[in-house]
Design a protein around this motif. Sequence first.
Motif, short mmCIF file in Angstrom:
data_model
loop_
_atom_site.label_atom_id
_atom_site.label_comp_id
_atom_site.label_asym_id
_atom_site.label_seq_id
_atom_site.Cartn_x
_atom_site.Cartn_y
_atom_site.Cartn_z
N ALA A 133 4.95 -9.43 -14.67
CA ALA A 133 4.40 -10.50 -13.84
C ALA A 133 3.21 -11.12 -14.55
O ALA A 133 2.53 -10.46 -15.34
CB ALA A 133 3.97 -9.95 -12.48
N GLY A 138 4.85 -15.15 -10.36
CA GLY A 138 5.70 -14.23 -9.62
C GLY A 138 5.96 -12.95 -10.40
O GLY A 138 5.54 -12.80 -11.54
N ALA A 139 6.65 -12.04 -9.75
CA ALA A 139 7.01 -10.76 -10.36
C ALA A 139 8.50 -10.72 -10.63
O ALA A 139 9.29 -11.30 -9.89
CB ALA A 139 6.61 -9.61 -9.44
N HIS A 140 8.86 -10.01 -11.70
CA HIS A 140 10.26 -9.99 -12.14
C HIS A 140 10.70 -8.59 -12.53
O HIS A 140 9.89 -7.77 -12.95
CB HIS A 140 10.45 -10.92 -13.34
CG HIS A 140 9.99 -12.32 -13.11
ND1 HIS A 140 8.66 -12.69 -13.19
CD2 HIS A 140 10.69 -13.45 -12.80
CE1 HIS A 140 8.56 -13.99 -12.92
NE2 HIS A 140 9.76 -14.46 -12.69
N PRO A 145 13.67 -12.38 -10.06
CA PRO A 145 12.47 -12.31 -9.22
C PRO A 145 12.54 -11.13 -8.25
O PRO A 145 13.62 -10.77 -7.76
CB PRO A 145 12.50 -13.64 -8.45
CG PRO A 145 13.40 -14.53 -9.24
CD PRO A 145 14.41 -13.65 -9.87
N ILE A 146 11.39 -10.52 -7.99
CA ILE A 146 11.32 -9.44 -7.01
C ILE A 146 10.20 -9.73 -6.03
O ILE A 146 9.25 -10.47 -6.34
CB ILE A 146 11.08 -8.06 -7.68
CG1 ILE A 146 9.84 -8.10 -8.60
CG2 ILE A 146 12.31 -7.61 -8.43
CD1 ILE A 146 9.47 -6.75 -9.18
N GLN A 147 10.31 -9.16 -4.83
CA GLN A 147 9.29 -9.31 -3.80
C GLN A 147 9.15 -8.00 -3.03
O GLN A 147 10.09 -7.20 -2.98
CB GLN A 147 9.65 -10.43 -2.82
CG GLN A 147 9.56 -11.82 -3.40
CD GLN A 147 9.82 -12.88 -2.34
OE1 GLN A 147 10.68 -12.71 -1.48
NE2 GLN A 147 9.05 -13.95 -2.38
N ALA A 202 6.41 -3.33 -5.60
CA ALA A 202 6.66 -4.75 -5.90
C ALA A 202 8.12 -5.13 -5.73
O ALA A 202 8.45 -6.24 -5.31
CB ALA A 202 6.19 -5.07 -7.32
N ALA A 203 9.00 -4.19 -6.04
CA ALA A 203 10.45 -4.46 -5.98
C ALA A 203 11.04 -4.17 -4.59
O ALA A 203 12.24 -4.34 -4.40
CB ALA A 203 11.17 -3.63 -7.03
N LEU A 225 1.76 -6.70 -10.66
CA LEU A 225 3.12 -6.74 -10.12
C LEU A 225 3.12 -6.86 -8.60
O LEU A 225 3.82 -7.70 -8.03
CB LEU A 225 3.88 -5.48 -10.54
CG LEU A 225 4.28 -5.37 -12.00
CD1 LEU A 225 4.77 -3.95 -12.30
CD2 LEU A 225 5.36 -6.39 -12.35
N GLU A 228 1.67 -10.29 -7.34
CA GLU A 228 2.57 -11.41 -7.59
C GLU A 228 3.87 -11.30 -6.79
O GLU A 228 4.56 -12.29 -6.59
CB GLU A 228 2.87 -11.53 -9.08
CG GLU A 228 1.72 -12.09 -9.89
CD GLU A 228 1.36 -13.53 -9.49
OE1 GLU A 228 2.29 -14.35 -9.30
OE2 GLU A 228 0.16 -13.82 -9.33
N ALA A 229 4.17 -10.09 -6.32
CA ALA A 229 5.36 -9.89 -5.48
C ALA A 229 5.06 -10.07 -4.00
O ALA A 229 5.93 -9.88 -3.16
CB ALA A 229 5.94 -8.50 -5.72
#
Length: 267
Positions: A133, A138-140, A145-147, A202-203, A225, A228-229
């Motif tokens: 991230a 954003g986070a990846h 992309p992950i949230q 984050a994921a 992470l 950004e998620a």
Amino acid sequence: MQIDSTDIEQICKSACEVVKIAGTFILAQAGRVTPEQIETKDHNSLVSYVDKESEKILVKGLSEILPRATYLTEEGTVAQAESALRWIIDPLDGTTNFLYQLPCYNISVALEYEGKLCIGIVLDVQTKELFYAWTGGGAHLNDKPIQVRNNIQLADAMVSTGFPYYDFRLMDNYLSTLRVLMQKTRGIRRVGAAAIDLAYVAAGRYDTFFEHSLQPYDVAAGIVLVQEAGGKINDFRGSEDYLFGKQIVASSPAIHHEMLDILLAHF
């Protein structure tokens, strides 16, 4: 040196390639470290040539990306100094897992720019899952992309933590917190690698993570992470001293305040 959002994205992606190289080295050494090659730094804190060589690989590669950046690293194979640009590195998070040939050991790399974290990279060495991230990007996970998982109740939450292994002064506080969470959540997991715990928050694999007695290189990348998620991060007091304060709780926004209330009540 001034860097903008485009620079940060490119620096992050270039740093990811360096992290992959170090990950390849670590994986090649799995199962090859002999007892004679293991050092004890402190109580239950182990290190081998793998940690040190991984750090050298990372420093060499990252120095080519940002020659003027300084370093804060776990193994201290390079001069430690503060500056406008500073890499914060754990070259092998979960060393004990690695040495015992257990799952979950990783590389954690973060970049601090003018005192603020702006890049976070965590590589699960065995699975080759690359979490990364950068601020505003954003986070990846492996380019997707992950949230954080949201709209949940604490009763449905999966909790992760790390058990005290050298600082036992807060043992009773810890056990009383676990007693509450065992009864109020879906379950508690402990894998022994804080950077992976934060990456999993984050994921959306974990809903919250808390631990005390952590170092900056344990959490720096994971902080970026989680933020950004879409997650929330504090220390146990609810303030923002989570990078150097040795206490961190990271959660989905839906349950973060309830987690803070529990930690405040027991710590």
